[in-house]
Design an enzyme around this catalytic site. Sequence first.
Site, PDB file in Angstrom:
ATOM      1  N   CYS A  11      15.743   6.581  -6.475  1.00 11.91           N
ATOM      2  CA  CYS A  11      16.680   5.545  -6.019  1.00 11.91           C
ATOM      3  C   CYS A  11      16.718   5.604  -4.501  1.00 11.91           C
ATOM      4  O   CYS A  11      15.947   6.337  -3.877  1.00 11.91           O
ATOM      5  CB  CYS A  11      18.063   5.735  -6.628  1.00 11.91           C
ATOM      6  SG  CYS A  11      18.898   7.256  -6.140  1.00 11.91           S
ATOM      7  N   ASP A  12      17.591   4.843  -3.878  1.00  8.64           N
ATOM      8  CA  ASP A  12      17.626   4.768  -2.416  1.00  8.64           C
ATOM      9  C   ASP A  12      17.816   6.131  -1.776  1.00  8.64           C
ATOM     10  O   ASP A  12      17.073   6.529  -0.887  1.00  8.64           O
ATOM     11  CB  ASP A  12      18.743   3.828  -1.961  1.00  8.64           C
ATOM     12  CG  ASP A  12      18.253   2.399  -1.828  1.00  8.64           C
ATOM     13  OD1 ASP A  12      17.031   2.215  -1.716  1.00  8.64           O
ATOM     14  OD2 ASP A  12      19.075   1.475  -1.857  1.00  8.64           O
TER      15      ASP A  12
END
Length: 538
Positions: A444-445
């Site tokens: 994810c980010d």
Amino acid sequence: MTSATATTPKQPSSARVHVQRFGTFLSNMVMPNIPAFIAWGFITALFIATGWLQSTGWAINGILGGFGDQAKIGWTGAATVLAQDPSGHTFQQYVGLVGPMITYLLPLLIANTGGRMVYGVRGGVVGSIATMGVIVGSNIPMFIGAMIMGPLSAWVMKKVDSIWEGKIKAGFEMLVNNFSAGIVGMLLSIGAFFGIAPLVEWLSGVLSNAVNWLISVHLLPFASILIEPGKVLFLNNAINHGVLTPLGIEQAQQQGKSILFLLEANPGPGFGILIAYSIFGMGIAKASAPGAALIQFVGGIHEIYFPYVLMKPMIVIAAILGGMTGIAINVTFNSGLRAPASPGSIIAVLVQAPLSSIPGVALSVVGAATVSFVVASIILRASRRRDIAAGNLGDLNAAVAQTEANKGKSSSVLEGLVQEGEHDTGDAQGDGTDRLVRNIVFACDAGMGSSAMGASVLRNKIKKAGVEGVTVTNQAISNLDGSADLVITQRELTDRAKGQSPASLHVSVDNFMNSPKYDEVVDLVAKQQQTVTEDASK
């Protein structure tokens, strides 16, 4: 594996997107280094002159805490510096761990992380060199300076390298690369020493004086008027990690604790709102609120309560009043934390509190939760008949979509609140479909929080299936290096993940918490291992 079209939330205004991206950039510099802040917090809590072990009289306190007299303690195997006590007596004082960690280690880690985000390892090295200029050019911890110099220096180095890219004669690449980075780093560190350091020190002084003024005139609780709505709109990262954490660290160094670490991290307001929904809510909102309350309060993932606020915007009043109550209690008890509490879990908050602050901190959480619960309950009860008449029984799906629109991207933690249907399962794609899966990565980010939760879910499923020899980890998309056999991401992030790791098998899901794709992944891995075993036995 089947595919389906996922709902794409509307994009928020460009101004808010820019602020969100800026906040994400700042938090991505700080978040990976939170363990170092926690380590510093523990060392400070244990060994400073007013720490937890002050009553033991151990010599190690003075050595590691950096306040002991070498002549009295007698330990000669540690670094010392000439110091002077209030009576004017000079002595060799131990340097200890507390001061060097906050002065050098933590800013350099932030600078290195910021530099890597812009220009990889080379950017991290040059950013660290340049940050030494702001560190030694100032008398305060240079966290803001590190956030500036790390990425800025990496960007400058990237531009300088582009000047002679492809023009260096064979055999001279290492010479040019090493000397150019060294020279650029030297010049930037000198410039930071004379230019950036004084500017950041002045800015920190202004911000610190503003905070102290708010405290002195008893207005600090009103910060919740900005912080609580900002959290729901995902605008808090720029304030929290860009201003509050650096100022809090400086304040903690001087006073041993800081209330600034509690302005945003207090889990009380969100917990009270979720408990109110658990009792007085309707439909799926009421059914899902108890589980969300546990994740928010113990897990520290605050964003899980944001859709409940957006479902009924007046609930933000409960969050604001709860936040104000918590801050007011901490001001009254003069309580604070020694280091940032991240994530904002009740466990992390209490662990980072000095012994003298634990009563105030605990009361602030209870008070904030109580007030937000009472106010949210009144709002929910008052609008109950009107909601029933209008058929509004708690559309959590719409609220999640609105929250994602505010955030500017999809959130696996939020979508974990909504049961994922069989039709919405994501798809598998990539060039590595025949690759033997031994290493699975959730990306994810930030590589934390939601991806860690998803990795834990799949890890348990693989263990229950009796599959061995498969590792399941989580990391940021930007850190994917192609070594992962299978990468699991949210649908909106899959293209970015494929760009970072094109040879991997990619699986897109809409829900990290309970996606049916996990069972398919387990089946795939199990069948692959069975095939390998059968081939080996032939």
